[in-house]
Design an enzyme around this catalytic site. Sequence first.
Site, mmCIF file in Angstrom:
data_model
loop_
_atom_site.group_PDB
_atom_site.id
_atom_site.type_symbol
_atom_site.label_atom_id
_atom_site.label_comp_id
_atom_site.label_asym_id
_atom_site.label_seq_id
_atom_site.Cartn_x
_atom_site.Cartn_y
_atom_site.Cartn_z
ATOM 1 N N GLU A 64 -6.673 -26.307 -22.273
ATOM 2 C CA GLU A 64 -7.494 -25.339 -23.007
ATOM 3 C C GLU A 64 -6.843 -24.936 -24.333
ATOM 4 O O GLU A 64 -7.525 -24.695 -25.330
ATOM 5 C CB GLU A 64 -7.736 -24.105 -22.125
ATOM 6 C CG GLU A 64 -8.561 -24.460 -20.894
ATOM 7 C CD GLU A 64 -8.671 -23.314 -19.903
ATOM 8 O OE1 GLU A 64 -7.651 -23.008 -19.241
ATOM 9 O OE2 GLU A 64 -9.754 -22.723 -19.801
ATOM 10 N N GLU A 71 -8.232 -26.223 -12.338
ATOM 11 C CA GLU A 71 -8.274 -24.845 -11.850
ATOM 12 C C GLU A 71 -8.993 -24.695 -10.509
ATOM 13 O O GLU A 71 -8.616 -23.854 -9.689
ATOM 14 C CB GLU A 71 -8.941 -23.931 -12.880
ATOM 15 C CG GLU A 71 -8.030 -23.540 -14.037
ATOM 16 C CD GLU A 71 -8.064 -24.497 -15.215
ATOM 17 O OE1 GLU A 71 -8.544 -25.645 -15.070
ATOM 18 O OE2 GLU A 71 -7.623 -24.084 -16.307
ATOM 19 N N ALA A 91 -1.516 -22.722 -17.175
ATOM 20 C CA ALA A 91 -1.061 -21.337 -17.132
ATOM 21 C C ALA A 91 0.082 -21.276 -16.129
ATOM 22 O O ALA A 91 0.174 -22.114 -15.228
ATOM 23 C CB ALA A 91 -2.197 -20.430 -16.690
ATOM 24 N N GLY A 113 -4.578 -24.393 -18.482
ATOM 25 C CA GLY A 113 -4.408 -23.631 -19.721
ATOM 26 C C GLY A 113 -3.829 -24.468 -20.850
ATOM 27 O O GLY A 113 -4.104 -24.204 -22.023
HETATM 28 N N1 CO8 Z 1 2.795 -22.894 -13.465
HETATM 29 C C1 CO8 Z 1 4.044 -22.570 -13.087
HETATM 30 N N2 CO8 Z 1 5.022 -23.471 -12.885
HETATM 31 C C2 CO8 Z 1 4.721 -24.757 -13.088
HETATM 32 C C3 CO8 Z 1 3.447 -25.181 -13.495
HETATM 33 C C4 CO8 Z 1 2.455 -24.179 -13.693
HETATM 34 N N3 CO8 Z 1 1.215 -24.494 -14.106
HETATM 35 N N4 CO8 Z 1 3.452 -26.520 -13.615
HETATM 36 C C5 CO8 Z 1 4.688 -26.922 -13.298
HETATM 37 N N5 CO8 Z 1 5.467 -25.860 -12.981
HETATM 38 C C6 CO8 Z 1 6.871 -25.875 -12.566
HETATM 39 C C7 CO8 Z 1 7.007 -26.360 -11.144
HETATM 40 O O1 CO8 Z 1 6.747 -25.300 -10.252
HETATM 41 C C8 CO8 Z 1 8.445 -26.823 -11.126
HETATM 42 O O2 CO8 Z 1 9.281 -25.678 -11.014
HETATM 43 P P1 CO8 Z 1 10.542 -25.689 -9.981
HETATM 44 O O3 CO8 Z 1 11.452 -26.740 -10.550
HETATM 45 O O4 CO8 Z 1 11.066 -24.307 -10.101
HETATM 46 O O5 CO8 Z 1 9.982 -26.037 -8.656
HETATM 47 C C9 CO8 Z 1 8.643 -27.381 -12.531
HETATM 48 O O6 CO8 Z 1 7.611 -26.809 -13.313
HETATM 49 C C10 CO8 Z 1 8.506 -28.883 -12.581
HETATM 50 O O7 CO8 Z 1 7.247 -29.241 -12.003
HETATM 51 P P2 CO8 Z 1 7.078 -30.381 -10.891
HETATM 52 O O8 CO8 Z 1 8.320 -30.469 -10.062
HETATM 53 O O9 CO8 Z 1 5.798 -30.139 -10.190
HETATM 54 O O10 CO8 Z 1 6.986 -31.666 -11.839
HETATM 55 P P3 CO8 Z 1 6.250 -33.053 -11.508
HETATM 56 O O11 CO8 Z 1 6.618 -33.941 -12.618
HETATM 57 O O12 CO8 Z 1 6.526 -33.462 -10.109
HETATM 58 O O13 CO8 Z 1 4.661 -32.717 -11.553
HETATM 59 C C11 CO8 Z 1 2.649 -31.784 -12.521
HETATM 60 C C12 CO8 Z 1 4.051 -32.379 -12.762
HETATM 61 C C13 CO8 Z 1 1.730 -32.835 -11.923
HETATM 62 C C14 CO8 Z 1 2.101 -31.337 -13.867
HETATM 63 C C15 CO8 Z 1 2.739 -30.591 -11.568
HETATM 64 O O14 CO8 Z 1 3.766 -29.720 -12.002
HETATM 65 C C16 CO8 Z 1 1.474 -29.781 -11.453
HETATM 66 O O15 CO8 Z 1 0.530 -30.181 -10.790
HETATM 67 N N6 CO8 Z 1 1.440 -28.578 -12.086
HETATM 68 C C17 CO8 Z 1 0.326 -27.660 -12.033
HETATM 69 C C18 CO8 Z 1 -0.836 -28.175 -12.843
HETATM 70 C C19 CO8 Z 1 -1.957 -27.184 -12.767
HETATM 71 O O16 CO8 Z 1 -2.557 -26.948 -11.732
HETATM 72 N N7 CO8 Z 1 -2.297 -26.600 -13.902
HETATM 73 C C20 CO8 Z 1 -3.381 -25.684 -13.992
HETATM 74 C C21 CO8 Z 1 -2.887 -24.328 -13.785
HETATM 75 S S1 CO8 Z 1 -4.229 -23.160 -13.664
HETATM 76 C C22 CO8 Z 1 -4.534 -22.712 -15.208
HETATM 77 O O17 CO8 Z 1 -3.984 -23.198 -16.150
HETATM 78 C C23 CO8 Z 1 -5.548 -21.643 -15.384
HETATM 79 C C24 CO8 Z 1 -5.831 -21.333 -16.852
HETATM 80 C C25 CO8 Z 1 -6.910 -20.321 -16.963
HETATM 81 C C26 CO8 Z 1 -6.379 -19.034 -16.477
HETATM 82 C C27 CO8 Z 1 -7.400 -18.267 -15.731
HETATM 83 C C28 CO8 Z 1 -6.719 -17.070 -15.067
HETATM 84 C C29 CO8 Z 1 -7.637 -16.051 -14.525
#
Ligand code: CO8
Length: 265
Positions: free
Chosen positions: A118, A138, A69, A115
Amino acid sequence: SSLSPMEHVTLTTPAAGVLVVELNRPKALNALSDALMKDLGVALAHAQQDQAVGAVVITGNDKAFAAGADVKELAREHANREDCVKKACLKTWYDAMGATSKPKIAAVRGYAFGGGCELALACDIVIAAENAQFGLPELSLGTIPGFGGTQRMIRAVGKSKAMDLILTGRRMKADEAERSGLVSRVVPVERCLPEAVEAAQAIAALSSPSVALAKRAVDAADAFVALDEGLEFERQLFYDTFDLDDRREGMAAFCEKRKAAFTDS
Ligand code: CO8
């Protein structure tokens, strides 16, 4: 019928009966924003009403299916529980995925976290590239999977591995995902989308009412229906196929050693 282009998804029809929906927010690794999920919903609603579409493929790019998400948007838009209730947080996401009852295949390359994982679990078939990674991180954000992950992961991989993935937040690679049943096949990265399209094309070539009945029967089992109820449900749907012209044609074609010509009726 065609749709006007959308900002966050790209639609293509690379084979007969197949709609490919490519998530297109590469700079954010396809993080699922409300706007993206709205576009996905529009695409799936289009697939539902277009009789030419027999199956849908949902995919991302080589690096990311979807990294979760959009955490930035979630944090910005929701101050507290009441806010989530008031804004019906994630409701539009469920509506989007429910917009079509046609088979959905996830072609997963790269990250499928939170997400994004999911979203893959909400599809009927998951085809993974060798570089695919799945995870439900999460809890590391202080929240829990909210887009079906707690309910669908246990169905996909069983309790112990579901708990392992959800409680530790660890990542699972494609080979483990295949071993544990989350994924139906693992293929080289460049074969991932083509294989998904071929599978969708194979589904689309069949009789759409019998495809729909089969999917309803499998979905009923996936919903943890007791076995005897599930067997009864399956038998009733099996009976339903005996009213289909396509069932008559399919069996006649087999007996006459020719290819069936289905009319989706
Ligand atoms: N949300 C928003 N932005 C994101 C997300 C995300 N989930 N993932 C990556 N991005 C963005 C980064 O912020 C970055 O943006 P910017 O260039 O502006 O800084 C860009 O994408 C590139 O990301 P990275 O520089 O981090 O790229 P890497 O290759 O270094 O890393 C990863 C890749 C490992 C995937 C890393 O981006 C990461 O850990 N992302 C988050 C993963 C995560 O925690 N996902 C779960 C999110 S929670 C969720 O999905 C909840 C769903 C259920 C909802 C319930 C709500 C009530």
